[in-house]
Design a protein around this motif. Structure first.
Motif, PDB file in Angstrom:
ATOM      1  N   LEU A  75     -10.009  -9.680   2.521  1.00 18.16           N
ATOM      2  CA  LEU A  75     -10.449  -8.334   2.185  1.00 18.16           C
ATOM      3  C   LEU A  75     -10.684  -7.490   3.447  1.00 18.16           C
ATOM      4  CD1 LEU A  75     -11.000  -6.432  -0.126  1.00 18.16           C
ATOM      5  CD2 LEU A  75     -13.339  -7.303  -0.209  1.00 18.16           C
ATOM      6  N   PRO A  76     -11.396  -7.999   4.465  1.00 16.21           N
ATOM      7  CA  PRO A  76     -11.542  -7.197   5.692  1.00 16.21           C
ATOM      8  C   PRO A  76     -10.202  -6.863   6.359  1.00 16.21           C
ATOM      9  CG  PRO A  76     -13.169  -8.946   5.672  1.00 16.21           C
ATOM     10  CD  PRO A  76     -12.242  -9.205   4.513  1.00 16.21           C
ATOM     11  N   VAL A  77      -9.266  -7.817   6.377  1.00 15.52           N
ATOM     12  CA  VAL A  77      -7.949  -7.567   6.967  1.00 15.52           C
ATOM     13  C   VAL A  77      -7.232  -6.465   6.194  1.00 15.52           C
ATOM     14  CG1 VAL A  77      -5.638  -8.560   7.263  1.00 15.52           C
ATOM     15  CG2 VAL A  77      -7.643  -9.840   7.991  1.00 15.52           C
ATOM     16  N   GLY A  78      -7.281  -6.536   4.869  1.00 19.21           N
ATOM     17  CA  GLY A  78      -6.599  -5.557   4.036  1.00 19.21           C
ATOM     18  C   GLY A  78      -7.210  -4.173   4.080  1.00 19.21           C
ATOM     19  N   ARG A  79      -8.430  -4.062   4.543  1.00 20.84           N
ATOM     20  CA  ARG A  79      -9.103  -2.753   4.598  1.00 20.84           C
ATOM     21  C   ARG A  79      -8.948  -2.078   5.961  1.00 20.84           C
ATOM     22  NH1 ARG A  79     -13.082  -1.449   0.757  1.00 20.84           N
ATOM     23  NH2 ARG A  79     -13.999  -0.264   2.434  1.00 20.84           N
ATOM     24  N   CYS A  80      -8.032  -2.559   6.781  1.00 25.37           N
ATOM     25  CA  CYS A  80      -7.904  -2.055   8.149  1.00 25.37           C
ATOM     26  C   CYS A  80      -7.217  -0.696   8.240  1.00 25.37           C
ATOM     27  CB  CYS A  80      -7.184  -3.076   9.019  1.00 25.37           C
ATOM     28  SG  CYS A  80      -5.459  -3.300   8.556  1.00 25.37           S
ATOM     29  N   GLU A  81      -6.671  -0.188   7.139  1.00 26.06           N
ATOM     30  CA  GLU A  81      -5.974   1.092   7.158  1.00 26.06           C
ATOM     31  C   GLU A  81      -6.612   2.047   6.156  1.00 26.06           C
ATOM     32  OE1 GLU A  81      -1.741   0.698   6.680  1.00 26.06           O
ATOM     33  OE2 GLU A  81      -1.748  -1.206   7.746  1.00 26.06           O
ATOM     34  N   PRO A  82      -6.441   3.342   6.368  1.00 31.38           N
ATOM     35  CA  PRO A  82      -6.982   4.319   5.411  1.00 31.38           C
ATOM     36  C   PRO A  82      -6.348   4.152   4.029  1.00 31.38           C
ATOM     37  CG  PRO A  82      -6.279   5.395   7.448  1.00 31.38           C
ATOM     38  CD  PRO A  82      -5.818   3.977   7.527  1.00 31.38           C
ATOM     39  N   ASP A  83      -7.097   4.479   3.012  1.00 28.49           N
ATOM     40  CA  ASP A  83      -6.633   4.432   1.619  1.00 28.49           C
ATOM     41  C   ASP A  83      -6.152   3.048   1.192  1.00 28.49           C
ATOM     42  OD1 ASP A  83      -7.122   7.219   1.355  1.00 28.49           O
ATOM     43  OD2 ASP A  83      -5.188   7.623   2.300  1.00 28.49           O
ATOM     44  N   SER A  84      -6.781   2.014   1.712  1.00 27.70           N
ATOM     45  CA  SER A  84      -6.408   0.644   1.401  1.00 27.70           C
ATOM     46  C   SER A  84      -6.632   0.318  -0.074  1.00 27.70           C
ATOM     47  CB  SER A  84      -7.249  -0.315   2.253  1.00 27.70           C
ATOM     48  OG  SER A  84      -7.071  -1.645   1.812  1.00 27.70           O
ATOM     49  N   ALA A  85      -5.757  -0.500  -0.621  1.00 27.13           N
ATOM     50  CA  ALA A  85      -5.939  -1.002  -1.987  1.00 27.13           C
ATOM     51  C   ALA A  85      -7.085  -2.000  -2.040  1.00 27.13           C
ATOM     52  CB  ALA A  85      -4.659  -1.663  -2.485  1.00 27.13           C
ATOM     53  N   ALA A  86      -7.427  -2.612  -0.899  1.00 29.57           N
ATOM     54  CA  ALA A  86      -8.536  -3.580  -0.801  1.00 29.57           C
ATOM     55  C   ALA A  86      -8.421  -4.661  -1.865  1.00 29.57           C
ATOM     56  CB  ALA A  86      -9.874  -2.857  -0.865  1.00 29.57           C
ATOM     57  N   THR A  87      -7.275  -5.311  -1.913  1.00 29.28           N
ATOM     58  CA  THR A  87      -7.022  -6.332  -2.931  1.00 29.28           C
ATOM     59  C   THR A  87      -7.809  -7.604  -2.673  1.00 29.28           C
ATOM     60  OG1 THR A  87      -4.793  -5.451  -3.190  1.00 29.28           O
ATOM     61  CG2 THR A  87      -5.217  -7.644  -4.102  1.00 29.28           C
ATOM     62  N   GLY A  88      -7.672  -8.176  -1.500  1.00 29.75           N
ATOM     63  CA  GLY A  88      -8.334  -9.447  -1.210  1.00 29.75           C
ATOM     64  C   GLY A  88      -7.606 -10.609  -1.853  1.00 29.75           C
ATOM     65  N   THR A  89      -8.104 -11.802  -1.607  1.00 26.30           N
ATOM     66  CA  THR A  89      -7.435 -13.031  -2.026  1.00 26.30           C
ATOM     67  C   THR A  89      -7.259 -13.140  -3.535  1.00 26.30           C
ATOM     68  OG1 THR A  89      -8.413 -14.130  -0.125  1.00 26.30           O
ATOM     69  CG2 THR A  89      -7.524 -15.552  -1.820  1.00 26.30           C
ATOM     70  N   VAL A  90      -8.140 -12.568  -4.299  1.00 25.06           N
ATOM     71  CA  VAL A  90      -8.124 -12.775  -5.746  1.00 25.06           C
ATOM     72  C   VAL A  90      -7.169 -11.767  -6.409  1.00 25.06           C
ATOM     73  CG1 VAL A  90      -9.556 -13.096  -7.784  1.00 25.06           C
ATOM     74  CG2 VAL A  90     -10.476 -13.638  -5.541  1.00 25.06           C
ATOM     75  N   LEU A  91      -5.874 -11.974  -6.161  1.00 23.83           N
ATOM     76  CA  LEU A  91      -4.821 -11.161  -6.764  1.00 23.83           C
ATOM     77  C   LEU A  91      -4.472 -11.792  -8.106  1.00 23.83           C
ATOM     78  CD1 LEU A  91      -2.704  -8.885  -6.663  1.00 23.83           C
ATOM     79  CD2 LEU A  91      -1.233 -10.448  -5.393  1.00 23.83           C
ATOM     80  N   ARG A  92      -5.041 -11.249  -9.151  1.00 23.79           N
ATOM     81  CA  ARG A  92      -4.811 -11.783 -10.494  1.00 23.79           C
ATOM     82  C   ARG A  92      -3.437 -11.322 -11.010  1.00 23.79           C
ATOM     83  NH1 ARG A  92      -9.618 -13.888 -11.435  1.00 23.79           N
ATOM     84  NH2 ARG A  92     -11.489 -12.824 -10.705  1.00 23.79           N
ATOM     85  N   PRO A  93      -2.839 -12.079 -11.933  1.00 20.38           N
ATOM     86  CA  PRO A  93      -1.524 -11.696 -12.468  1.00 20.38           C
ATOM     87  C   PRO A  93      -1.476 -10.269 -13.007  1.00 20.38           C
ATOM     88  CG  PRO A  93      -2.044 -13.929 -13.114  1.00 20.38           C
ATOM     89  CD  PRO A  93      -3.281 -13.376 -12.453  1.00 20.38           C
ATOM     90  N   ASP A  94      -2.498  -9.824 -13.709  1.00 19.05           N
ATOM     91  CA  ASP A  94      -2.482  -8.457 -14.241  1.00 19.05           C
ATOM     92  C   ASP A  94      -2.449  -7.414 -13.141  1.00 19.05           C
ATOM     93  OD1 ASP A  94      -2.346  -9.184 -16.877  1.00 19.05           O
ATOM     94  OD2 ASP A  94      -4.484  -8.893 -17.284  1.00 19.05           O
ATOM     95  N   LEU A  95      -3.137  -7.676 -12.039  1.00 16.98           N
ATOM     96  CA  LEU A  95      -3.112  -6.725 -10.927  1.00 16.98           C
ATOM     97  C   LEU A  95      -1.728  -6.699 -10.281  1.00 16.98           C
ATOM     98  CD1 LEU A  95      -4.517  -4.656  -9.181  1.00 16.98           C
ATOM     99  CD2 LEU A  95      -5.441  -6.538  -7.796  1.00 16.98           C
TER     100      LEU A  95
END
Length: 125
Positions: A75-95
């Motif tokens: 999650l911290p890695v994914g938030r390194c850019e503006p307007d991040s989706a902030a997904t994180g490890t828990v990428l569920r099938p529906d997402l």
């Protein structure tokens, strides 16, 4: 060559795209999927953590590990850019299905590959 997979200017033509255990780390996963769709006419296979279909407060040890990894790293890695989706490890099938639809895919098939930690998807055009 080093390139940003979410860059709409990325060029080239490829036979297939494989995104193994990385989509959840991206700040802009939909942009990356759009790029993948544009640069290949072949299969696009995603492998990501086998997160449960829904949150459960009595999650098993693997799901707890995924949440810990998400909070401490992904999650911290994914938030390194503006307007991040902030997904994180828990990428569920529906997402992933939602991200794929936003990127222009017709659907997502969960492939019949059994693995205790990973789930494999084929994106449908």
């Amino acid at each position: 060559m080093v390139a940003d997979v979410a860059d709409p200017a990325l060029t080239g033509r490829y036979d297939a795209v494989f995104a193994f255990e990385m989509l959840h780390d991206l700040a802009h996963p939909v942009a990356a999927l759009r790029t993948a769709r544009r640069i290949t006419g072949g299969p696009i296979v995603i492998m990501d953590e086998r997160a449960d279909e829904a949150f459960s407060p009595d999650a098993d040890p693997m799901q707890r590990f995924l949440y810990a990894a998400s909070v401490l790293h992904c999650l911290p890695v994914g938030r390194c850019e503006p307007d991040s989706a902030a997904t994180g490890t828990v990428l569920r099938p529906d997402l992933l299905r939602r991200y794929a639809a936003e990127a222009g895919f017709a659907g997502v098939t969960v492939l019949p590959i059994e693995h205790e930690m990973f789930r494999f998807y084929l994106l449908e055009r």
